[in-house]
Motif scaffolding. Sequence first.
Motif, PDB file in Angstrom:
ATOM      1  N   UNK A 220       0.831  -1.204   0.000  1.00  0.00           N
ATOM      2  CA  UNK A 220       0.000   0.000   0.000  1.00  0.00           C
ATOM      3  C   UNK A 220       0.866   1.254   0.000  1.00  0.00           C
ATOM      4  N   UNK A 221       1.956   1.220   0.755  1.00  0.00           N
ATOM      5  CA  UNK A 221       2.876   2.363   0.824  1.00  0.00           C
ATOM      6  C   UNK A 221       3.573   2.590  -0.516  1.00  0.00           C
ATOM      7  N   UNK A 226       4.386   5.964  -5.287  1.00  0.00           N
ATOM      8  CA  UNK A 226       4.291   6.154  -6.738  1.00  0.00           C
ATOM      9  C   UNK A 226       3.390   7.352  -7.053  1.00  0.00           C
ATOM     10  N   UNK A 227       2.278   7.437  -6.346  1.00  0.00           N
ATOM     11  CA  UNK A 227       1.341   8.532  -6.559  1.00  0.00           C
ATOM     12  C   UNK A 227       1.990   9.872  -6.183  1.00  0.00           C
ATOM     13  N   UNK A 228       2.741   9.863  -5.082  1.00  0.00           N
ATOM     14  CA  UNK A 228       3.445  11.079  -4.667  1.00  0.00           C
ATOM     15  C   UNK A 228       4.490  11.505  -5.687  1.00  0.00           C
ATOM     16  N   UNK A 229       5.193  10.527  -6.265  1.00  0.00           N
ATOM     17  CA  UNK A 229       6.189  10.834  -7.294  1.00  0.00           C
ATOM     18  C   UNK A 229       5.525  11.409  -8.529  1.00  0.00           C
ATOM     19  N   UNK A 230       4.366  10.863  -8.899  1.00  0.00           N
ATOM     20  CA  UNK A 230       3.630  11.369 -10.061  1.00  0.00           C
ATOM     21  C   UNK A 230       3.213  12.816  -9.848  1.00  0.00           C
ATOM     22  N   UNK A 231       2.863  13.160  -8.607  1.00  0.00           N
ATOM     23  CA  UNK A 231       2.477  14.540  -8.302  1.00  0.00           C
ATOM     24  C   UNK A 231       3.683  15.481  -8.395  1.00  0.00           C
ATOM     25  N   UNK A 232       4.861  14.973  -8.058  1.00  0.00           N
ATOM     26  CA  UNK A 232       6.062  15.811  -8.072  1.00  0.00           C
ATOM     27  C   UNK A 232       6.636  15.996  -9.468  1.00  0.00           C
ATOM     28  N   UNK A 233       6.708  14.913 -10.234  1.00  0.00           N
ATOM     29  CA  UNK A 233       7.409  14.991 -11.525  1.00  0.00           C
ATOM     30  C   UNK A 233       6.546  14.618 -12.728  1.00  0.00           C
ATOM     31  N   UNK A 234       5.336  14.126 -12.484  1.00  0.00           N
ATOM     32  CA  UNK A 234       4.465  13.724 -13.583  1.00  0.00           C
ATOM     33  C   UNK A 234       4.355  12.216 -13.688  1.00  0.00           C
ATOM     34  N   UNK A 235       3.152  11.745 -14.004  1.00  0.00           N
ATOM     35  CA  UNK A 235       2.908  10.302 -14.077  1.00  0.00           C
ATOM     36  C   UNK A 235       3.701   9.644 -15.200  1.00  0.00           C
ATOM     37  N   UNK A 239       5.938   6.306 -14.729  1.00  0.00           N
ATOM     38  CA  UNK A 239       5.650   5.088 -15.489  1.00  0.00           C
ATOM     39  C   UNK A 239       6.885   4.638 -16.281  1.00  0.00           C
ATOM     40  N   UNK A 240       7.604   5.607 -16.847  1.00  0.00           N
ATOM     41  CA  UNK A 240       8.810   5.272 -17.611  1.00  0.00           C
ATOM     42  C   UNK A 240       9.861   4.634 -16.707  1.00  0.00           C
ATOM     43  N   UNK A 241       9.990   5.130 -15.478  1.00  0.00           N
ATOM     44  CA  UNK A 241      10.949   4.560 -14.525  1.00  0.00           C
ATOM     45  C   UNK A 241      10.576   3.125 -14.173  1.00  0.00           C
ATOM     46  N   UNK A 242       9.283   2.882 -13.969  1.00  0.00           N
ATOM     47  CA  UNK A 242       8.826   1.534 -13.635  1.00  0.00           C
ATOM     48  C   UNK A 242       8.997   0.587 -14.818  1.00  0.00           C
ATOM     49  N   UNK A 243       8.766   1.086 -16.023  1.00  0.00           N
ATOM     50  CA  UNK A 243       8.992   0.263 -17.219  1.00  0.00           C
ATOM     51  C   UNK A 243      10.456  -0.141 -17.313  1.00  0.00           C
ATOM     52  N   UNK A 274       6.986  -7.305  -0.749  1.00  0.00           N
ATOM     53  CA  UNK A 274       6.954  -5.950  -0.193  1.00  0.00           C
ATOM     54  C   UNK A 274       6.501  -4.926  -1.230  1.00  0.00           C
ATOM     55  N   UNK A 275       6.578  -5.312  -2.526  1.00  0.00           N
ATOM     56  CA  UNK A 275       6.191  -4.426  -3.612  1.00  0.00           C
ATOM     57  C   UNK A 275       5.111  -5.090  -4.476  1.00  0.00           C
ATOM     58  N   UNK A 276       4.164  -4.306  -4.993  1.00  0.00           N
ATOM     59  CA  UNK A 276       3.208  -4.867  -5.948  1.00  0.00           C
ATOM     60  C   UNK A 276       3.928  -5.172  -7.269  1.00  0.00           C
ATOM     61  N   UNK A 277       3.323  -5.986  -8.157  1.00  0.00           N
ATOM     62  CA  UNK A 277       3.915  -6.223  -9.467  1.00  0.00           C
ATOM     63  C   UNK A 277       4.069  -4.906 -10.229  1.00  0.00           C
ATOM     64  N   UNK A 278       5.125  -4.807 -11.029  1.00  0.00           N
ATOM     65  CA  UNK A 278       5.390  -3.573 -11.760  1.00  0.00           C
ATOM     66  C   UNK A 278       4.222  -3.184 -12.662  1.00  0.00           C
ATOM     67  N   UNK A 279       3.613  -4.155 -13.337  1.00  0.00           N
ATOM     68  CA  UNK A 279       2.483  -3.848 -14.220  1.00  0.00           C
ATOM     69  C   UNK A 279       1.313  -3.253 -13.437  1.00  0.00           C
ATOM     70  N   UNK A 280       1.083  -3.756 -12.234  1.00  0.00           N
ATOM     71  CA  UNK A 280      -0.006  -3.224 -11.404  1.00  0.00           C
ATOM     72  C   UNK A 280       0.291  -1.780 -10.998  1.00  0.00           C
ATOM     73  N   UNK A 281       1.566  -1.498 -10.705  1.00  0.00           N
ATOM     74  CA  UNK A 281       1.942  -0.127 -10.324  1.00  0.00           C
ATOM     75  C   UNK A 281       1.819   0.823 -11.520  1.00  0.00           C
ATOM     76  N   UNK A 282       2.203   0.334 -12.695  1.00  0.00           N
ATOM     77  CA  UNK A 282       2.089   1.161 -13.902  1.00  0.00           C
ATOM     78  C   UNK A 282       0.634   1.445 -14.226  1.00  0.00           C
TER      79      UNK A 282
END
Length: 286
Positions: A220-221, A226-235, A239-243, A274-282
């Motif tokens: 959940x964290x 990820x959402x906080x990072x999207x607010x700071x630098x853009x989604x 997404x590109x970093x996670x890819x 400890x982390x969700x799957x990358x595709x789920x985060x994207x």
Amino acid sequence: MKRVVLFLLTNLAVMLVLGVVLSIIFAVFGISSRSMGGILTIAAVFGFGGAFISLAMSKWIAKRSTGAYVIEHARTDTEQWLMATVAEQAQQRGIKMPEVAIYDSPEINAFATGPSKNNALVAVSSGLLHNMTKDEAQAVLAHEVSHVANGDMVTLTLIQGVVNTFVIFLAKVLAGVVDNFLSGNEEESGPSWTYFLFDMLFQILFGVLASVVVAYFSRKREYAADRGAAELVGANKMRAALERLKGNRESQLEGSMMAFGIASGRSIGELFASHPPLDARINALK
């Protein structure tokens, strides 16, 4: 080997400190270690005490276990960019500038740790600097700064303390029940070997179940960071970093460093990850 020795020495020191604290509490309040109150005290001291001592030492442990170099005065353009980027993001999030460090590792990763929002460390691997674009690295830094600003280190420490306390308490109570049953409820001067055996077995069993709870909140964290990072630098940058991480090698970080890293390590199942799957985060960022 260095990590193993550091882990063993640190845990030995923590056990000794908590053992002394427990002895003082029992002596001052006259609590019996075999009473329900005594068992709960033992569980709380070791459950919360171990978690918070680990949190207090997290920066020190992280620096030594990874061999991280803390940037005090930028020597290169890359170090100057790292410092400037983290400083800007920390200001946007309203927290004090974390320490910024680089550690030598071929994996693409970064982590945040520290005892509080205003006393934190953000570290990136050399592999991240060599294999990510600046936009992608900026998103990773924003993810870690978001972990710090969200107070995730303290939140997960509290959760870990609660589950640790329940694990220790339930294990000791049930071990006592089993021990009394096997010994025919005979009065003894102290716990038998069966008590210690079942105490250990129950702690392992409940510890496995507790790790599922901690992993759930950790995932959940990650979504929140990820959402906080999207607010700071853009989604798009996040997404590109996670890819980019899809082609990453397995994380070598351990414990809380892995929990607050951008990339996850090995897990026997999604429930324990400890982390969700990358595709789920994207997908969550779309």
